[in-house]
Design a protein around this motif. Sequence first.
Motif, PDB file in Angstrom:
ATOM      1  N   ALA A 194      70.506 -72.816 105.136  1.00  0.00           N
ATOM      2  CA  ALA A 194      69.066 -72.845 105.407  1.00  0.00           C
ATOM      3  C   ALA A 194      68.728 -72.369 106.817  1.00  0.00           C
ATOM      4  N   GLU A 195      69.574 -72.710 107.788  1.00  0.00           N
ATOM      5  CA  GLU A 195      69.257 -72.348 109.172  1.00  0.00           C
ATOM      6  C   GLU A 195      69.128 -70.832 109.332  1.00  0.00           C
ATOM      7  N   LYS A 196      69.867 -70.098 108.497  1.00  0.00           N
ATOM      8  CA  LYS A 196      69.777 -68.633 108.572  1.00  0.00           C
ATOM      9  C   LYS A 196      68.412 -68.143 108.089  1.00  0.00           C
ATOM     10  N   GLU A 197      67.706 -68.980 107.342  1.00  0.00           N
ATOM     11  CA  GLU A 197      66.396 -68.588 106.802  1.00  0.00           C
ATOM     12  C   GLU A 197      65.238 -69.082 107.670  1.00  0.00           C
ATOM     13  N   TYR A 198      65.552 -69.882 108.691  1.00  0.00           N
ATOM     14  CA  TYR A 198      64.479 -70.502 109.480  1.00  0.00           C
ATOM     15  C   TYR A 198      63.512 -69.459 110.050  1.00  0.00           C
ATOM     16  N   SER A 199      64.053 -68.317 110.459  1.00  0.00           N
ATOM     17  CA  SER A 199      63.202 -67.334 111.131  1.00  0.00           C
ATOM     18  C   SER A 199      62.129 -66.777 110.191  1.00  0.00           C
ATOM     19  N   LYS A 200      62.369 -66.891 108.872  1.00  0.00           N
ATOM     20  CA  LYS A 200      61.369 -66.396 107.916  1.00  0.00           C
ATOM     21  C   LYS A 200      60.294 -67.443 107.642  1.00  0.00           C
ATOM     22  N   ASN A 201      60.429 -68.618 108.267  1.00  0.00           N
ATOM     23  CA  ASN A 201      59.507 -69.722 108.000  1.00  0.00           C
ATOM     24  C   ASN A 201      58.704 -70.082 109.233  1.00  0.00           C
ATOM     25  N   GLU A 202      57.637 -70.826 109.021  1.00  0.00           N
ATOM     26  CA  GLU A 202      56.887 -71.360 110.150  1.00  0.00           C
ATOM     27  C   GLU A 202      57.781 -72.337 110.898  1.00  0.00           C
ATOM     28  N   LYS A 203      57.443 -72.553 112.156  1.00  0.00           N
ATOM     29  CA  LYS A 203      58.203 -73.465 112.996  1.00  0.00           C
ATOM     30  C   LYS A 203      58.339 -74.848 112.323  1.00  0.00           C
ATOM     31  N   LEU A 204      59.562 -75.343 112.240  1.00  0.00           N
ATOM     32  CA  LEU A 204      59.878 -76.670 111.703  1.00  0.00           C
ATOM     33  C   LEU A 204      59.529 -76.831 110.214  1.00  0.00           C
ATOM     34  N   CYS A 205      59.337 -75.697 109.523  1.00  0.00           N
ATOM     35  CA  CYS A 205      59.004 -75.747 108.101  1.00  0.00           C
ATOM     36  C   CYS A 205      60.072 -75.048 107.273  1.00  0.00           C
ATOM     37  N   LEU A 206      60.097 -75.403 106.006  1.00  0.00           N
ATOM     38  CA  LEU A 206      60.861 -74.662 105.015  1.00  0.00           C
ATOM     39  C   LEU A 206      59.871 -74.453 103.877  1.00  0.00           C
ATOM     40  N   GLY A 207      59.350 -73.222 103.767  1.00  0.00           N
ATOM     41  CA  GLY A 207      58.271 -73.000 102.821  1.00  0.00           C
ATOM     42  C   GLY A 207      57.083 -73.857 103.216  1.00  0.00           C
ATOM     43  N   SER A 208      56.573 -74.632 102.256  1.00  0.00           N
ATOM     44  CA  SER A 208      55.396 -75.440 102.543  1.00  0.00           C
ATOM     45  C   SER A 208      55.762 -76.856 102.991  1.00  0.00           C
ATOM     46  N   THR A 209      57.057 -77.109 103.194  1.00  0.00           N
ATOM     47  CA  THR A 209      57.511 -78.470 103.495  1.00  0.00           C
ATOM     48  C   THR A 209      58.044 -78.569 104.927  1.00  0.00           C
ATOM     49  N   PRO A 210      57.575 -79.554 105.689  1.00  0.00           N
ATOM     50  CA  PRO A 210      58.205 -79.780 106.995  1.00  0.00           C
ATOM     51  C   PRO A 210      59.687 -80.107 106.780  1.00  0.00           C
ATOM     52  N   ARG A 211      60.518 -79.580 107.641  1.00  0.00           N
ATOM     53  CA  ARG A 211      61.959 -79.735 107.419  1.00  0.00           C
ATOM     54  C   ARG A 211      62.405 -81.199 107.416  1.00  0.00           C
ATOM     55  N   HIS A 212      61.767 -82.045 108.270  1.00  0.00           N
ATOM     56  CA  HIS A 212      62.175 -83.448 108.282  1.00  0.00           C
ATOM     57  C   HIS A 212      61.816 -84.128 106.956  1.00  0.00           C
ATOM     58  N   VAL A 213      60.750 -83.637 106.292  1.00  0.00           N
ATOM     59  CA  VAL A 213      60.363 -84.227 105.004  1.00  0.00           C
ATOM     60  C   VAL A 213      61.369 -83.820 103.928  1.00  0.00           C
ATOM     61  N   ASN A 214      61.825 -82.565 104.007  1.00  0.00           N
ATOM     62  CA  ASN A 214      62.850 -82.106 103.075  1.00  0.00           C
ATOM     63  C   ASN A 214      64.103 -82.981 103.171  1.00  0.00           C
ATOM     64  N   PHE A 215      64.440 -83.357 104.394  1.00  0.00           N
ATOM     65  CA  PHE A 215      65.607 -84.213 104.640  1.00  0.00           C
ATOM     66  C   PHE A 215      65.432 -85.579 103.956  1.00  0.00           C
ATOM     67  N   MET A 216      64.251 -86.164 104.137  1.00  0.00           N
ATOM     68  CA  MET A 216      63.978 -87.473 103.519  1.00  0.00           C
ATOM     69  C   MET A 216      64.001 -87.375 101.999  1.00  0.00           C
ATOM     70  N   ARG A 217      63.420 -86.271 101.499  1.00  0.00           N
ATOM     71  CA  ARG A 217      63.338 -86.118 100.044  1.00  0.00           C
ATOM     72  C   ARG A 217      64.713 -86.092  99.408  1.00  0.00           C
ATOM     73  N   TRP A 218      65.660 -85.520 100.129  1.00  0.00           N
ATOM     74  CA  TRP A 218      67.021 -85.463  99.581  1.00  0.00           C
ATOM     75  C   TRP A 218      67.527 -86.888  99.342  1.00  0.00           C
TER      76      TRP A 218
END
Length: 687
Positions: A349-373
């Motif tokens: 995922a880190e390799k894709e960060y540059s294609k995303n908004e800061k601290l986001c993965l698609g429409s999800t904040p990255r910390h929320v993605n972590f919790m969801r897991w």
Amino acid sequence: MPGQKTSMGKVDITRADIVLKTSPCHRIPRRWFALLFGLFHLYVFLLLLLYLFPYSSTPLRHTIAKNYFEFQVRGGSSKMLWRTPKPRKCLHPILNPYDPEMMEYQVKVGPIKCPSDREDWVYVTNGSIHISLRAQKRHGKISCTYKPIVRDGDFAVRRDPVPGVMQDGQPLQADFFSISCKTESGKNYENVHSAVARYKAVQERLDKHAADRKKTSSQGLGLSVFMYGFDSMSRMAWLRNLPQTRDYLVHTLGGVELEGYNIVGDGTPAALLPILTGKMEEELPEARRGFPGVTTVDGHPWVWKDFSRHGYVTAWAEDMSKEGTFHYRMLGFKEPPTDHYMRPFYLAAEKEYSKNEKLCLGSTPRHVNFMRWFRNLFDTYRNYPKFFFGFHTELSHDGNNEMQAQDEDVKSFLEGLEESGHLNSTLLILMSDHGARFGHIRATAQGKLEERMPYFSFRFPPWFRRQHPDIMRSLETNVHRLTTPFDVHETFLEVLNYTGSGQADIRHRGVSIFKEISKDRTCVDAEVTPHWCACLDWENVSQSDRLVVEAARAALATINELTQKQRGKCVELTVLNITRGSRYVCTEEDSRAQDKILKYWNQYNKNDFGRFDGMSCRKGISYFQVSFITQPGGGHFEAICYHDVTSGTLRINSKELSRINKYGSQPACIQDLLPHLRPFCYCKEQI
Ligand SMILES: *[C@@H]1O[C@H](CO)[C@@H](O)[C@H](O)[C@H]1NC(C)=O
Ligand SMILES: *[C@@H]1O[C@H](CO)[C@@H](O)[C@H](O)[C@H]1NC(C)=O
Ligand SMILES: *[C@@H]1O[C@H](CO)[C@@H](O)[C@H](O)[C@H]1NC(C)=O
Ligand SMILES: *[C@@H]1O[C@H](CO)[C@@H](O)[C@H](O)[C@H]1NC(C)=O
Ligand SMILES: *[C@@H]1O[C@H](CO)[C@@H](O)[C@H](O)[C@H]1NC(C)=O
């Protein structure tokens, strides 16, 4: 106390009068008196000589073991260094989270907003991928190809192609995957996803244990464990930046926070290894990159192995793969350490960060993605015992203010777990490894204490609290007692095999917090060295005090000694400014406690890591803690020096030398080859 001196003087005079009148001294011949009188003068004269002409003037420097460096103090022994032993226990400082000096660095940070038009086109339920109906409604027919992200050691991933078009409801082959979708009108969706796959081997192991458990009686407490933490959050920083989470934990869930929790070493490994293995890094097989005989960390006695043996499903996750706790300086794992392990996701995922908004993965904040897991894990293994540990770094390790951005999300995450019943079977632990190690806050006196006292809290389900009032009583008491990461490890073992409440045996360095910890427990009992102990009675000493200056010189010489072999690359440093000095004088009581530990430590004595006796706290030893700034590069360091009053030597353990500001790219020339030298090396080519 003013006035004390004069009244003492008076007492002495009166006593002297009495002596003259009533002692049997008058029977002693007069010439004996003369002799004694002469000897006394000679003694005073010699003392004066020794003071004026110290017995050594050249600092003697040598390495006595790998980590210990010894120096001769110029000026020999010191004047004032004895103190009457007084009964002492660990009293932690009472800190104010809203201390004005701390609040100077407090900045308000709002939530992280991710673009809502980049909504996920696929989702996973019960281990199978589905195409979102909403996306189909919006974009028409969607077809996707899916590639599982497969772990290839701890530093690489592969994407195994799955031939053909993805079927809706196709089972996941691995927890993490890349997906690429198209609509008929030519619109694209590409993303990496984290989810929970159904692993047959894991399921079979769990079912077998569940069947066995029905046959045998277990000594366990019947609790799952969920430890969730954030990097570099002192208890005070948690209060400042996660008020909603804390309020929910303490006031709604009835969680209990340890107020005397004290770290035992520097950095994240020194915080997590004792929790997860019950050992310090020194006691475990060599795993540091660049050291002889280095191996991966697989063989360590990880507590998740114990949980696994007891039929628990295990998971461990941390974000920021480059800063991985067991990867930054160490070789990481050869095999996946736990049943579910999030590292491969971040490598991809880190390799894709540059294609995303800061601290986001698609429409999800990255910390929320972590919790969801973790939420997915809970849902997947609803009826099985679980040991999950999530440690999130991205929003706290460069300063704690950004944690405010996830306060509400952490609270909702916990609410979700509670409302779905997951917390009813779970011991929830919210925690951190240590407080901020760098930056402005760290350089203040309170910041120094905050670093040593991270946040740590426990929450038990209500039925458990009713069933085990004795455990809850111990826990309440232990809130104000000295506790350490080693205790957390012992507590985990007790979750699996409960041996009762009652008094903790503080002769062991780690004790279960289900037992009452004595108020007499000291840092020495708990094997917290003075450098890390937040409850020692340090006295401030002037920056210009002779011994403070000597201690700073010795610490500087140690730093230069460490980089000596790299002198072609790393510059020799000089001291620019001493910013703080303090002293602790060891007592008789410290000596006794120390002897006890020494015996224990000698079992683990490894040449490699040096000897324990360098940090003995015994009568005749005092500790000097000094902070100083070096040049070039403005490195801010803090060191502890052991001063032996009798021999006039100073000893430094290089493991108790902290760099308290960031080194950034200063050590670029050695950072990959010799990561352990990073704090100390200022590369020549920057000058
Ligand atoms: C989830 O998947 C497993 C195995 O693939 C299956 O046995 C189980 O019935 C499914 N559960 C639900 C609720 O669909
Ligand atoms: C929580 O678990 C206990 C013990 O298993 C059970 O008696 C209780 O009903 C559960 N509470 C809820 C709200 O599910
Ligand atoms: C539980 O602990 C007791 C006491 O330390 C020990 O005798 C026993 O073997 C342990 N049981 C298990 C299953 O580990
Ligand atoms: C020592 O100095 C620090 C920083 O100057 C100060 O905050 C602290 O109160 C002092 N402690 C004592 C005991 O004087
Ligand atoms: C050295 O530190 C003292 C105290 O922190 C400060 O007042 C002084 O300005 C510093 N000097 C230099 C050269 O940095």
